[in-house]
Design a protein around this motif. Structure first.
Motif, PDB file in Angstrom:
ATOM      1  N   LEU A   1       0.707 -52.927 -52.929  1.00 46.84           N
ATOM      2  CA  LEU A   1       0.533 -51.481 -52.795  1.00 46.84           C
ATOM      3  C   LEU A   1       1.602 -50.716 -53.563  1.00 46.84           C
ATOM      4  CD1 LEU A   1      -0.436 -51.221 -49.017  1.00 46.84           C
ATOM      5  CD2 LEU A   1      -1.915 -50.814 -51.001  1.00 46.84           C
ATOM      6  N   LEU A   2       2.833 -51.187 -53.507  1.00 51.11           N
ATOM      7  CA  LEU A   2       3.927 -50.532 -54.222  1.00 51.11           C
ATOM      8  C   LEU A   2       3.707 -50.582 -55.737  1.00 51.11           C
ATOM      9  CD1 LEU A   2       6.756 -49.213 -54.067  1.00 51.11           C
ATOM     10  CD2 LEU A   2       7.691 -51.522 -54.230  1.00 51.11           C
ATOM     11  N   LEU A   3       3.368 -51.753 -56.252  1.00 55.56           N
ATOM     12  CA  LEU A   3       3.121 -51.869 -57.684  1.00 55.56           C
ATOM     13  C   LEU A   3       1.890 -51.076 -58.116  1.00 55.56           C
ATOM     14  CD1 LEU A   3       3.948 -55.488 -58.861  1.00 55.56           C
ATOM     15  CD2 LEU A   3       4.753 -53.346 -59.816  1.00 55.56           C
ATOM     16  N   ALA A   4       0.855 -51.056 -57.306  1.00 53.83           N
ATOM     17  CA  ALA A   4      -0.347 -50.273 -57.632  1.00 53.83           C
ATOM     18  C   ALA A   4      -0.006 -48.789 -57.710  1.00 53.83           C
ATOM     19  CB  ALA A   4      -1.441 -50.528 -56.604  1.00 53.83           C
ATOM     20  N   TYR A   5       0.795 -48.312 -56.780  1.00 56.98           N
ATOM     21  CA  TYR A   5       1.205 -46.907 -56.788  1.00 56.98           C
ATOM     22  C   TYR A   5       2.049 -46.593 -58.019  1.00 56.98           C
ATOM     23  CZ  TYR A   5       3.434 -42.543 -55.504  1.00 56.98           C
ATOM     24  OH  TYR A   5       3.894 -41.257 -55.525  1.00 56.98           O
ATOM     25  N   ILE A   6       3.007 -47.460 -58.329  1.00 56.90           N
ATOM     26  CA  ILE A   6       3.862 -47.237 -59.498  1.00 56.90           C
ATOM     27  C   ILE A   6       3.024 -47.240 -60.777  1.00 56.90           C
ATOM     28  CG2 ILE A   6       5.702 -48.263 -60.894  1.00 56.90           C
ATOM     29  CD1 ILE A   6       6.969 -49.198 -58.235  1.00 56.90           C
TER      30      ILE A   6
ATOM     31  N   LEU B   1      -3.495 -60.526 -57.724  1.00 53.56           N
ATOM     32  CA  LEU B   1      -3.394 -59.086 -57.816  1.00 53.56           C
ATOM     33  C   LEU B   1      -1.962 -58.684 -58.164  1.00 53.56           C
ATOM     34  CD1 LEU B   1      -4.767 -56.338 -57.531  1.00 53.56           C
ATOM     35  CD2 LEU B   1      -4.251 -56.444 -55.110  1.00 53.56           C
ATOM     36  N   LEU B   2      -0.993 -59.335 -57.543  1.00 51.81           N
ATOM     37  CA  LEU B   2       0.404 -58.997 -57.811  1.00 51.81           C
ATOM     38  C   LEU B   2       0.756 -59.246 -59.272  1.00 51.81           C
ATOM     39  CD1 LEU B   2       3.077 -58.074 -56.465  1.00 51.81           C
ATOM     40  CD2 LEU B   2       3.613 -60.476 -56.187  1.00 51.81           C
ATOM     41  N   PHE B   3       0.316 -60.366 -59.822  1.00 51.02           N
ATOM     42  CA  PHE B   3       0.624 -60.665 -61.220  1.00 51.02           C
ATOM     43  C   PHE B   3      -0.092 -59.713 -62.167  1.00 51.02           C
ATOM     44  CE2 PHE B   3       1.660 -65.245 -60.012  1.00 51.02           C
ATOM     45  CZ  PHE B   3       3.022 -64.995 -60.029  1.00 51.02           C
ATOM     46  N   SER B   4      -1.313 -59.330 -61.847  1.00 48.48           N
ATOM     47  CA  SER B   4      -2.026 -58.409 -62.736  1.00 48.48           C
ATOM     48  C   SER B   4      -1.392 -57.019 -62.704  1.00 48.48           C
ATOM     49  CB  SER B   4      -3.503 -58.342 -62.378  1.00 48.48           C
ATOM     50  OG  SER B   4      -3.683 -57.800 -61.101  1.00 48.48           O
ATOM     51  N   LEU B   5      -0.968 -56.575 -61.543  1.00 47.81           N
ATOM     52  CA  LEU B   5      -0.289 -55.277 -61.454  1.00 47.81           C
ATOM     53  C   LEU B   5       1.065 -55.312 -62.160  1.00 47.81           C
ATOM     54  CD1 LEU B   5      -1.150 -54.370 -57.763  1.00 47.81           C
ATOM     55  CD2 LEU B   5      -2.004 -53.235 -59.825  1.00 47.81           C
ATOM     56  N   ALA B   6       1.784 -56.414 -62.029  1.00 48.60           N
ATOM     57  CA  ALA B   6       3.061 -56.548 -62.735  1.00 48.60           C
ATOM     58  C   ALA B   6       2.843 -56.633 -64.243  1.00 48.60           C
ATOM     59  CB  ALA B   6       3.811 -57.783 -62.238  1.00 48.60           C
ATOM     60  N   GLY B   7       1.763 -57.285 -64.663  1.00 50.78           N
ATOM     61  CA  GLY B   7       1.438 -57.349 -66.085  1.00 50.78           C
ATOM     62  C   GLY B   7       1.099 -55.984 -66.645  1.00 50.78           C
ATOM     63  N   LEU B   8       0.374 -55.174 -65.881  1.00 50.09           N
ATOM     64  CA  LEU B   8       0.078 -53.811 -66.309  1.00 50.09           C
ATOM     65  C   LEU B   8       1.353 -52.999 -66.428  1.00 50.09           C
ATOM     66  CD1 LEU B   8      -1.906 -51.555 -66.987  1.00 50.09           C
ATOM     67  CD2 LEU B   8      -2.163 -51.168 -64.525  1.00 50.09           C
ATOM     68  N   PHE B   9       2.250 -53.135 -65.474  1.00 48.19           N
ATOM     69  CA  PHE B   9       3.540 -52.451 -65.521  1.00 48.19           C
ATOM     70  C   PHE B   9       4.308 -52.861 -66.777  1.00 48.19           C
ATOM     71  CE2 PHE B   9       8.069 -52.243 -64.477  1.00 48.19           C
ATOM     72  CZ  PHE B   9       8.181 -50.914 -64.093  1.00 48.19           C
ATOM     73  N   ASN B  10       4.325 -54.140 -67.069  1.00 42.67           N
ATOM     74  CA  ASN B  10       5.003 -54.654 -68.260  1.00 42.67           C
ATOM     75  C   ASN B  10       4.356 -54.093 -69.521  1.00 42.67           C
ATOM     76  OD1 ASN B  10       6.582 -56.235 -69.978  1.00 42.67           O
ATOM     77  ND2 ASN B  10       5.253 -57.997 -69.765  1.00 42.67           N
ATOM     78  N   ALA B  11       3.043 -54.071 -69.569  1.00 39.99           N
ATOM     79  CA  ALA B  11       2.333 -53.612 -70.765  1.00 39.99           C
ATOM     80  C   ALA B  11       2.524 -52.123 -71.021  1.00 39.99           C
ATOM     81  CB  ALA B  11       0.850 -53.932 -70.634  1.00 39.99           C
ATOM     82  N   LEU B  12       2.709 -51.346 -69.979  1.00 42.00           N
ATOM     83  CA  LEU B  12       2.913 -49.918 -70.171  1.00 42.00           C
ATOM     84  C   LEU B  12       4.216 -49.611 -70.910  1.00 42.00           C
ATOM     85  CD1 LEU B  12       1.651 -48.529 -66.753  1.00 42.00           C
ATOM     86  CD2 LEU B  12       0.592 -48.215 -68.999  1.00 42.00           C
ATOM     87  N   PHE B  13       5.198 -50.478 -70.790  1.00 40.91           N
ATOM     88  CA  PHE B  13       6.477 -50.239 -71.445  1.00 40.91           C
ATOM     89  C   PHE B  13       6.653 -51.018 -72.748  1.00 40.91           C
ATOM     90  CE2 PHE B  13       7.480 -48.957 -67.094  1.00 40.91           C
ATOM     91  CZ  PHE B  13       8.025 -47.709 -67.342  1.00 40.91           C
TER      92      PHE B  13
END
Length: 106
Positions: free
Chosen positions: A88-93, A1-13
């Protein structure tokens, strides 16, 4: 879950496909080597050992290590709490960035 949320964060930018690979190459690879994947963190010099405690991969690796061998360099309960808080922090961001439309095309 952490890697997928971080990947989404990366993809947004990321503006193109090549920019997506920057984070895994320059961030994830060094964190993997300093996360105790190939050795116990207790074998590191004190400076690198203390820096490794800020590495979320350390807590994931030690969770798996504890599950397989019953040994962990860090407290397993603390590992679970730290990983849940980071998730939770990455999901919120990510949610806030998607809500604002950051990185989304019209």
């Amino acid at each position: 879950l952490l890697f997928s949320l971080a990947g989404l964060f990366n993809a947004l930018f990321a503006k193109n496909f090549d920019q997506i690979s920057i984070i895994p190459v320059f961030v994830l690879t060094p964190l993997t080597y300093l996360g105790g994947v190939f050795y116990s963190v207790t074998t590191l010099p004190p400076l690198w050992q203390n820096l490794s405690y800020f590495n979320p991969i350390l807590y994931m690796v030690n969770g798996f290590r504890y599950g397989f061998s019953g040994f962990s360099d860090v407290n397993v309960a603390a590992s679970l709490v730290i990983l849940m808080v980071l998730n939770l922090l990455l999901a919120y961001i990510d949610w806030r960035l998607i809500e604002k439309g950051t990185g989304l095309k019209n």
